[in-house]
Write a protein that holds these residues in place. Structure first.
Motif, PDB file in Angstrom:
ATOM      1  N   PRO A   1       2.939  20.103  34.815  1.00 22.02           N
ATOM      2  CA  PRO A   1       2.649  21.199  33.880  1.00 22.02           C
ATOM      3  C   PRO A   1       3.179  20.963  32.473  1.00 22.02           C
ATOM      4  CG  PRO A   1       4.341  21.823  35.469  1.00 22.02           C
ATOM      5  CD  PRO A   1       3.754  20.541  35.949  1.00 22.02           C
TER       6      PRO A   1
ATOM      7  N   HIS B   1       3.302  28.946  38.936  1.00 21.69           N
ATOM      8  CA  HIS B   1       3.411  27.499  39.100  1.00 21.69           C
ATOM      9  C   HIS B   1       4.390  27.123  40.220  1.00 21.69           C
ATOM     10  CE1 HIS B   1       1.061  25.022  36.290  1.00 21.69           C
ATOM     11  NE2 HIS B   1       0.963  26.137  35.589  1.00 21.69           N
TER      12      HIS B   1
ATOM     13  N   HIS C   1       3.614  25.874  27.714  1.00 22.72           N
ATOM     14  CA  HIS C   1       4.120  24.907  28.690  1.00 22.72           C
ATOM     15  C   HIS C   1       4.958  23.824  28.003  1.00 22.72           C
ATOM     16  CE1 HIS C   1       2.844  25.843  32.734  1.00 22.72           C
ATOM     17  NE2 HIS C   1       1.633  26.166  32.320  1.00 22.72           N
TER      18      HIS C   1
ATOM     19  N   ARG D   1       5.415  33.373  30.313  1.00 25.57           N
ATOM     20  CA  ARG D   1       6.283  32.355  30.909  1.00 25.57           C
ATOM     21  C   ARG D   1       6.812  32.822  32.262  1.00 25.57           C
ATOM     22  NH1 ARG D   1       8.497  31.429  25.740  1.00 25.57           N
ATOM     23  NH2 ARG D   1      10.281  32.691  26.325  1.00 25.57           N
TER      24      ARG D   1
ATOM     25  N   ASN E   1       4.299  30.511  34.151  1.00 22.73           N
ATOM     26  CA  ASN E   1       5.079  29.271  34.263  1.00 22.73           C
ATOM     27  C   ASN E   1       6.026  29.295  35.454  1.00 22.73           C
ATOM     28  OD1 ASN E   1       3.810  29.020  31.782  1.00 22.73           O
ATOM     29  ND2 ASN E   1       5.590  28.171  30.747  1.00 22.73           N
TER      30      ASN E   1
END
Length: 364
Positions: free
Chosen positions: A275, A117, A80, A109, A113
């Motif tokens: 994040p 997210h 992150h 990712r 991510n």
């Protein structure tokens, strides 16, 4: 206040109350990852080189499992960008941290991510969102599983936490590999193959009995640690059409020493708000959020959250209710009638009277 808000809406209102250093990387946290790495390598070496008594091997296996889980949570933080900003070194360190769990940084990712997210608890777009009743109808195998009594399904699902992260990451590889640019795919494949090749090579070299203690048992423990958090992060919360971290994310509480070992992963709503923030400042974020929106913030002890998972089904009847598809028994979600300290199924009249909260979107 019942309408949905985006995570950016909250972040814009909380950020001015935080110090600037909260948004800076903290390279000193690398020491925590290094400590885990040293213990892990030492444990593998001890089991691999010496003929130790079984009880000693079991003790080392438990320590290794704690290390594999902890260094995986460390890799999550590194990828992150909260520890170092350099992308190359983030990938290298993240790959090492995820080596026991066999997840590559590029896949992580993309899957975590970007997709998770950005689309948290979205019925169709979040790769980690649990199934809805509509999706269940389209999956014959899953329908057969859900014909089992709820207590048996629950026992099986908790046992499967010990392998679920590894299984799910394999599904994510299959889901996203073709979405990478052709020039990036060899690297994604290599990041999958190398960890597995390492562990299989050690299996061949040192034999299955030693491998059982330094990899298989620890892998089960690491999966259970990671999935213990992941399962409670969102699965008691409603499905949401807008990514509202206070509606779709649960923070759990654990002893202070566990937060240290797990890089404050328990502060999960705070993590979804920021994040890229140094987790050291999550308690400050928590205090401010509870001050500004005390009726919207969900937290409970990790043990309470796990107990609530044990007592409720995992299929969404609609965005705000969980259902046992075999019996038709319906339960609320957090913010929609679920009381973790007193789990009860909804009565028909309660269901009819329920007006789902979080139904509107406000971004301004």
């Amino acid at each position: 206040m019942s309408e949905l808000r985006t995570f950016g809406w909250y972040a814009a209102r909380v950020a001015p109350h935080l110090p600037k250093e909260a948004f800076q990387p903290v390279p000193s946290r690398l020491w925590g990852g290094l400590a885990y790495l040293i213990v892990a390598v030492s444990g593998i070496t001890a089991i691999g080189v010496f003929d130790l008594p079984v009880i000693v091997n079991i003790a080392i296996s438990i320590v290794l499992g704690l290390c594999y889980g902890g260094i995986g949570l460390f890799a999550h933080e590194v990828l992150h960008g909260t520890v170092i900003r350099n992308r190359k070194w983030r990938d290298i360190i993240g790959a090492i941290g995820f080596w026991p769990l066999c997840v590559g940084p590029k896949l992580w990712r993309k899957w975590h991510n970007m997709e998770h997210h950005i689309h948290t608890q979205h019925e169709h777009d979040d790769p980690d969102a649990w199934a809805t009743l509509e999706k269940l109808q389209k999956k014959p195998l899953l329908r057969k599983i859900y014909k089992l009594p709820m207590w048996l399904r629950t026992v099986i699902s908790f046992i499967l936490l010990s392998v679920m992260f590894t299984f799910h990451s394999s599904r994510m590889f299959k889901t996203y590999i073709n979405e990478f640019k052709p020039k990036d795919r060899p690297a994604v494949w290599m990041q999958l193959i190398l960890p597995w090749a390492t562990w299989i090579a050690l299996l061949v070299w040192l034999g299955p009995s030693k491998w059982f203690f330094f990899y298989l048992i620890p892998l089960f423990i690491a999966n259970a640690i990671v999935m213990g958090y992941i399962s409670t992060n969102h699965r008691l919360n409603p499905i949401t059409t807008v990514n509202d971290p206070l509606a779709n994310t649960l923070s759990v509480t654990v002893p202070k020493w566990v937060d240290v070992l797990h890089f404050q992963f328990s502060y999960h709503a705070e993590h979804h708000l920021f994040p890229g923030m140094n987790p050291k400042y999550f308690p400050m974020v928590k205090d401010k959020v509870k001050e500004m929106w005390p009726d919207r913030y969900f937290e409970m002890p990790l043990t309470t959250a796990l107990a609530a998972l044990w007592q409720t089904p995992r299929i969404y009847h609609n965005h705000t209710e969980l259902i046992d598809p075999e019996t038709g028994t319906v339960y609320g979600t957090l913010g929609n009638g679920l009381d973790p300290s007193n789990i009860e199924a909804k009565k028909p009249e309660d269901r009819e009277a329920t007006v789902p909260i979080y139904s509107k979107v406000k971004n301004h």
